[in-house]
Design a protein around this motif. Structure first.
Motif, short mmCIF file in Angstrom:
data_model
loop_
_atom_site.label_atom_id
_atom_site.label_comp_id
_atom_site.label_asym_id
_atom_site.label_seq_id
_atom_site.Cartn_x
_atom_site.Cartn_y
_atom_site.Cartn_z
N VAL A 1 -89.93 -2.53 -15.28
CA VAL A 1 -91.11 -3.04 -14.57
C VAL A 1 -92.07 -3.74 -15.53
O VAL A 1 -92.55 -4.85 -15.25
N ILE A 2 -92.36 -3.13 -16.68
CA ILE A 2 -93.29 -3.73 -17.64
C ILE A 2 -92.79 -5.09 -18.10
O ILE A 2 -93.55 -6.06 -18.16
N THR A 3 -91.50 -5.16 -18.43
CA THR A 3 -90.93 -6.42 -18.93
C THR A 3 -90.94 -7.49 -17.86
O THR A 3 -91.28 -8.66 -18.13
N SER A 4 -90.57 -7.12 -16.63
CA SER A 4 -90.56 -8.12 -15.55
C SER A 4 -91.97 -8.65 -15.27
O SER A 4 -92.15 -9.85 -15.02
N LEU A 5 -92.98 -7.79 -15.36
CA LEU A 5 -94.35 -8.23 -15.13
C LEU A 5 -94.85 -9.13 -16.26
O LEU A 5 -95.59 -10.08 -16.03
N ARG A 6 -94.42 -8.83 -17.50
CA ARG A 6 -94.78 -9.71 -18.62
C ARG A 6 -94.18 -11.11 -18.44
O ARG A 6 -94.75 -12.10 -18.88
N LEU A 7 -93.02 -11.15 -17.79
CA LEU A 7 -92.37 -12.44 -17.54
C LEU A 7 -92.80 -13.06 -16.21
O LEU A 7 -92.22 -14.05 -15.77
N GLU B 1 -92.36 -11.94 -13.30
CA GLU B 1 -91.36 -11.71 -12.25
C GLU B 1 -91.88 -10.61 -11.32
O GLU B 1 -91.30 -9.53 -11.18
N ILE B 2 -93.00 -10.91 -10.64
CA ILE B 2 -93.69 -9.89 -9.84
C ILE B 2 -92.85 -9.47 -8.64
O ILE B 2 -92.75 -8.28 -8.30
N GLY B 3 -92.22 -10.43 -7.98
CA GLY B 3 -91.38 -10.12 -6.82
C GLY B 3 -90.21 -9.24 -7.20
O GLY B 3 -89.86 -8.30 -6.48
N TRP B 4 -89.60 -9.54 -8.36
CA TRP B 4 -88.47 -8.72 -8.83
C TRP B 4 -88.94 -7.28 -9.07
O TRP B 4 -88.25 -6.32 -8.70
N ALA B 5 -90.12 -7.13 -9.70
CA ALA B 5 -90.65 -5.80 -10.00
C ALA B 5 -90.88 -5.01 -8.71
O ALA B 5 -90.54 -3.82 -8.63
N GLU B 6 -91.45 -5.65 -7.71
CA GLU B 6 -91.72 -4.96 -6.44
C GLU B 6 -90.42 -4.50 -5.78
O GLU B 6 -90.31 -3.35 -5.33
#
Length: 472
Positions: free
Chosen positions: A314-320, A322-327
């Motif tokens: 989640v942390i890595t996806s948000l840094r990139l 990629e908010i939809g992917w994290a959700e």
């Protein structure tokens, strides 16, 4: 009695093992003492918890020996059963190791000059070894032992009809030794990174590295793999990283679970080091590795996703961004989290998701549900709390968190120096950012931004620079 070493072993046995141990104790080949059988039968009534108040030395002694309590007699009796329990565990492990059984059998057949039996059993060992898909540490060790047994057999037979197999013995021993020492050196280096003891002596490491560089070992993939793993622990060499990644992707079916785990750990650690140095390329690489590993885990629905891996995804996806992917990841995979950490991990990552979307009150509400014991999770929690307080202009609570966070980082011994610095720098620069926003700072936003930009990488460095840009 309840806390004795004998009871400790008996409690550790599974129901099947405990039953098999009873047969072992009754076998006249292993035990001829009737009182030891009686002791087992008496203790069997207390299996598996051995928690009854009647389980005392005096009661057991009286029931088994039919006489007044004698400490030394009872000690000898329990020692006899303890010895049998240890023999049982040894016998059990020996029976489970087919190769070692064959090896000792072949040694005995050689000593007794039973040629036909030796040749039959040796062919079986060789046939089994050649069916192995992975020629790794275990293969080369067993191949070395097999060739050595064959050479010893021919020596005792005085069979000089063909050339001795010393070359095969040596080659297989060297391959086994190289893999083993490369693994051990890697473990030692990783320990040194964590504990910084300064007492690790890697004898001949330069000679071994130069030897493998010279001969490459492309025809022995596992040696090459562990050479790359070692080199990625020592050097920040991207060529080694991409070579190891290529081997992994091209020969995925070649590796067993342990080999794949070691490769993934090495690649992930290398990416982490590169990210800590500010590499955006390796942030993406790290994200890809996490995705692959989690998908591999989810193929087997009996496996949980560790809370560390879940949170890092989640942390890595948000840094990139990629908010939809994290959700989607949180919603679809939270039920595969380890139960003990599920609630806290979901709340923290959901709080991170709300924060990324600018829903600061929702994020703070999620964090208020959390009570973490793990020190690394506490750092994530406090880092996010400070960011939320900043966005909501909660200055006094933010100052209080800064003070307690600094004390936490300075006294927490389980956090490595690297991660302490990574977060201490964040707290230090955050405090300066907060002063600028409050109007109490001695430096301007541009001056702080320049200092942060020139500093080594630390957590949420980009976010701090974004906030300073807003204040100019």
């Amino acid at each position: 009695m309840k806390d004795s070493k004998l009871i400790e072993i008996l409690k550790a046995l599974s129901p099947k093992e405990f039953k098999d141990f009873g047969r072992f104790v009754r076998s006249p080949f292993f035990n001829r003492l009737n009182n030891v059988v009686k002791l087992y039968d008496k203790l069997k009534k207390y299996y598996p918890d051995f928690s009854s108040r009647n389980l005392t030395e005096e009661n057991i002694h009286k029931t088994v020996l039919k006489e007044e309590f004698n400490y030394w007699k009872f000690k000898n009796l329990t020692s006899d059963l303890m010895r049998l329990a240890e023999e049982f565990l040894t016998h059990k492990r020996f029976n489970e190791n087919v190769f070692e059984k064959k090896k000792y059998l072949l040694e005995e057949l050689t000593a007794k000059q039973l040629d036909k039996a030796f040749e039959k059993n040796h062919r079986e060992i060789e046939k089994n070894l050649e069916t192995k898909k992975i020629k790794g540490e275990d293969y080369y060790y067993k191949k070395y032992q097999s060739e050595f047994l064959s050479g010893t057999y021919r020596f005792y037979k005085k069979d000089h009809s063909k050339e001795n197999n010393l070359q095969e013995i040596t080659d297989n021993f060297m391959s086994y030794s190289l893999i083993k020492i490369l693994k051990l050196y890697t473990y030692m280096l990783n320990e040194e990174i964590v504990f910084k003891s300064g007492n690790k002596k890697l004898i001949l490491i330069n000679e071994i590295i130069n030897h493998i560089k010279q001969f490459s070992y492309q025809d022995a993939p596992v040696i090459r793999i562990y050479f790359l793993v070692l080199m990625l622990t020592i050097e920040d060499n991207q060529e080694y990283y991409f070579e190891l990644k290529k081997i992994k992707h091209n020969d995925m079916d070649f590796f067993d679970i342990d080999e794949l785990y070691n490769i993934n750990t090495c690649l992930r650690n290398f990416c982490t080091r590169m990210v800590l140095k500010g590499s955006k390329l390796f942030l993406k690489e790290y994200f890809e590795l996490i995705q692959e590993e989690i998908l591999d885990q989810l193929r087997d629905r009996h496996n949980f996703i560790s809370h560390f891996r879940f949170m890092n995804a989640v942390i890595t996806s948000l840094r990139l961004k990629e908010i939809g992917w994290a959700e989607n990841f949180i919603n679809e995979n939270q039920n595969f989290l380890e139960p003990d950490y599920k609630h806290e991990t979901v709340s923290l990552t959901t709080g991170m998701l709300h924060f990324a979307r600018g829903k600061f009150e929702y994020a703070l509400n999620e964090l208020q549900k959390i009570s973490f014991e793990n020190c690394h999770h506490k750092m994530h929690l406090r880092n996010l709390t400070l960011q939320i307080y900043y966005e909501l202009n909660y200055f006094e609570p933010a100052l209080s968190v800064i003070d307690s966070y600094k004390h936490f980082l300075s006294r927490e011994v389980t956090i490595s120096g690297l991660y302490k610095d990574y977060n201490l720098n964040y707290v230090r620069y955050f405090a300066e950012l907060l002063k600028i926003k409050m109007g109490t700072a001695e430096m301007e936003a541009d001056e702080l931004a320049y200092e942060i930009d020139k500093s080594p990488e630390f957590t949420y460095k980009e976010w701090l620079l974004e906030k300073l840009a807003e204040l100019r």
